[in-house]
Design an enzyme around this catalytic site. Structure first.
Site, PDB file in Angstrom:
ATOM      1  N   GLY A 239       0.764  -1.243   0.000  1.00 52.90           N
ATOM      2  CA  GLY A 239       0.000   0.000   0.000  1.00 52.90           C
ATOM      3  C   GLY A 239       0.791   1.288   0.000  1.00 52.90           C
ATOM      4  O   GLY A 239       0.200   2.367  -0.079  1.00 52.90           O
TER       5      GLY A 239
ATOM      6  N   CYS B 285       9.989  -5.118  -9.217  1.00 51.52           N
ATOM      7  CA  CYS B 285      11.229  -5.004  -8.442  1.00 51.52           C
ATOM      8  C   CYS B 285      12.139  -6.180  -8.795  1.00 51.52           C
ATOM      9  O   CYS B 285      12.611  -6.914  -7.934  1.00 51.52           O
ATOM     10  CB  CYS B 285      10.958  -4.933  -6.946  1.00 51.52           C
ATOM     11  SG  CYS B 285       9.958  -6.289  -6.303  1.00 51.52           S
TER      12      CYS B 285
END
Length: 429
Positions: free
Chosen positions: A253, A369
């Site tokens: 989040g 990532c």
């Protein structure tokens, strides 16, 4: 009796070895959070340090025993690694490192306590062997001092060459910088941080700060700031666009919060995630942050429940995480050779599912990532080829330091934090 920090460190390592929860989840459990500040810091150091250097620890320990190390009982091996890490890397009295590890062995495998004692006493007397020469034998260095599984060391040597592979591995052995951003709803957040002893300096991405002294954990718990890697903040900045913005795979989040902050009154963010547990965590974070313009929906991004379109869609796709080995060292030993290809298949499905939600003239940001081509160019380039209605959008000038061609690619060897790849696309038709 072993100290609580060491006993819990052994437990976390054992669970990680068996494929249990991630380190972040395991270390956030109530039993760990109730430790004193000093014990909690020791717990984190033992867990993260042992996993970062596990390849070297195993190489050192193998030289002290006559049988293959992997034939030892796994709980004993965890105790040996913990003891060796303290002897080689921490300013812990040698007798404490040995005796605590022997106590752990007595608890988990009583018949092996003598073996653990003998091996660690020998390491205490003789010390470690010299490191292999990285220049003469880069593969041997990468799999020992570089602490990489062999398949990953071979992959990086083949794909990026010895110089980059060695530089990347060296960087990933170090704890990554701690970056954060302040809560704009708290005007005196910077002064509160200073009063709490947190010192920081501006990072490259606007609004991002790097901690240089002190720990931001208590401030984060109070919603004064949010700890978030600079690469993650960069991705949120690239996705910022006035209007309605969808964060399609939002957990945990941080990017949703930052998007809400950056948009202010000119936009609204919808954050979705398929995990109900993560959605609840995200809702708690929203409440703590005071993010009133953030809506949260439990939904599968492969089947988005929206009829309208968004001015921008951020897809930070689930990936192998191979660009985050410093921050998540357990991934070194969890990941498998087929993971990049497996994740890329899912990533291609995800971008196909969310791209129709982008309005004409709107923005689609795809990010991972990961440093692996299958999950980066291997997803974006076929998508652009098959969808002529999307084209590459020019990167903003502030992001050019991280540019690699038309895309953003943060490198651990150059940028120190997590690796991130991001493609900013515009829907034109």
């Amino acid at each position: 009796m072993p100290t609580p920090a060491r006993r819990l460190a052994h437990e976390v390592l054992s669970r990680a070895r068996r494929g249990g929860p991630t380190l972040a989840e395991a270390l956030a459990e109530t039993e760990k959070e109730r430790l004193s500040t000093e014990d909690r810091a020791l717990l984190h150091e033992l867990v993260y340090g042992t996993l970062r250097h596990r390849g070297w620890l195993d190489h050192v320990l193998q030289g002290l025993v006559s049988r293959p190390l992997d034939r030892s009982a796994p709980p004993l091996l965890d105790a040996l690694r913990l003891g060796a890490y303290q002897l080689l890397f921490l300013r812990v009295p040698d007798h404490a490192a040995v005796s605590e590890s022997v106590s752990l062995a007595r608890e988990v495998e009583p018949r092996g306590a003598g073996f653990v004692n003998a091996v660690l006493r020998r390491l205490q007397r003789e010390g470690p062997p010299p490191e292999p020469s990285a220049e003469r034998d880069p593969l041997l260095w990468l799999t020992t001092a570089g602490s990489l599984p062999r398949w990953l060391a071979e992959r990086w040597l083949e794909r990026c060459g010895a110089t980059e592979a060695l530089a990347r591995a060296r960087t990933l052995l170090e704890p990554p910088p701690v970056c954060f951003h302040f809560n704009p709803a708290i005007p005196d957040a910077p002064s509160r941080a200073t009063a709490a002893g947190l010192e920081s300096r501006p990072a490259t991405v606007a609004g991002a700060w790097e901690a240089t002294r002190g720990r931001p954990g208590d401030l984060a718990a109070r919603g004064v700031l949010h700890v978030q890697d600079e690469g993650s903040q960069l991705v949120a900045a690239l996705a910022t666009h006035p209007g309605r913005v969808l964060d399609a795979c939002a957990a945990p989040g941080g990017k949703s919060l930052l998007l809400t902050d950056r948009l202010g009154p000119v936009g609204r963010v919808v954050a979705t995630d398929v995990s109900l547990r993560r959605v609840r965590t995200l809702a708690q974070m929203r409440s703590r942050w005071g993010a009133s313009r953030l809506d949260i929906v439990a939904a599968n991004a492969l089947q988005p429940p929206f009829r309208g379109t968004f001015d921008a869609v951020l897809l930070d796709a689930p990936c192998s995480g191979l660009g985050t080995l410093a921050r998540h060292p357990d991934i070194r030993w969890r990941a498998r050779p087929g993971d990049p290809v497996r994740h890329a298949r899912e990533q291609r499905r995800l971008i196909e599912a969310v791209s129709p939600l982008v309005a004409i003239g709107g923005r689609l940001v795809y990010a991972t990532c990961s440093v692996e081509d299958e999950e980066t160019l291997g997803v974006v380039e076929p998508f652009l080829r098959d969808h002529p209605g999307f084209e590459i959008e020019q990167l903003p000038s502030w992001s050019l330091r991280f540019a690699s061609g038309s895309f953003v690619r943060m490198s651990p060897s150059r940028d120190c934090g997590d690796s991130f790849f991001a493609a900013r696309l515009q829907r034109t038709a």
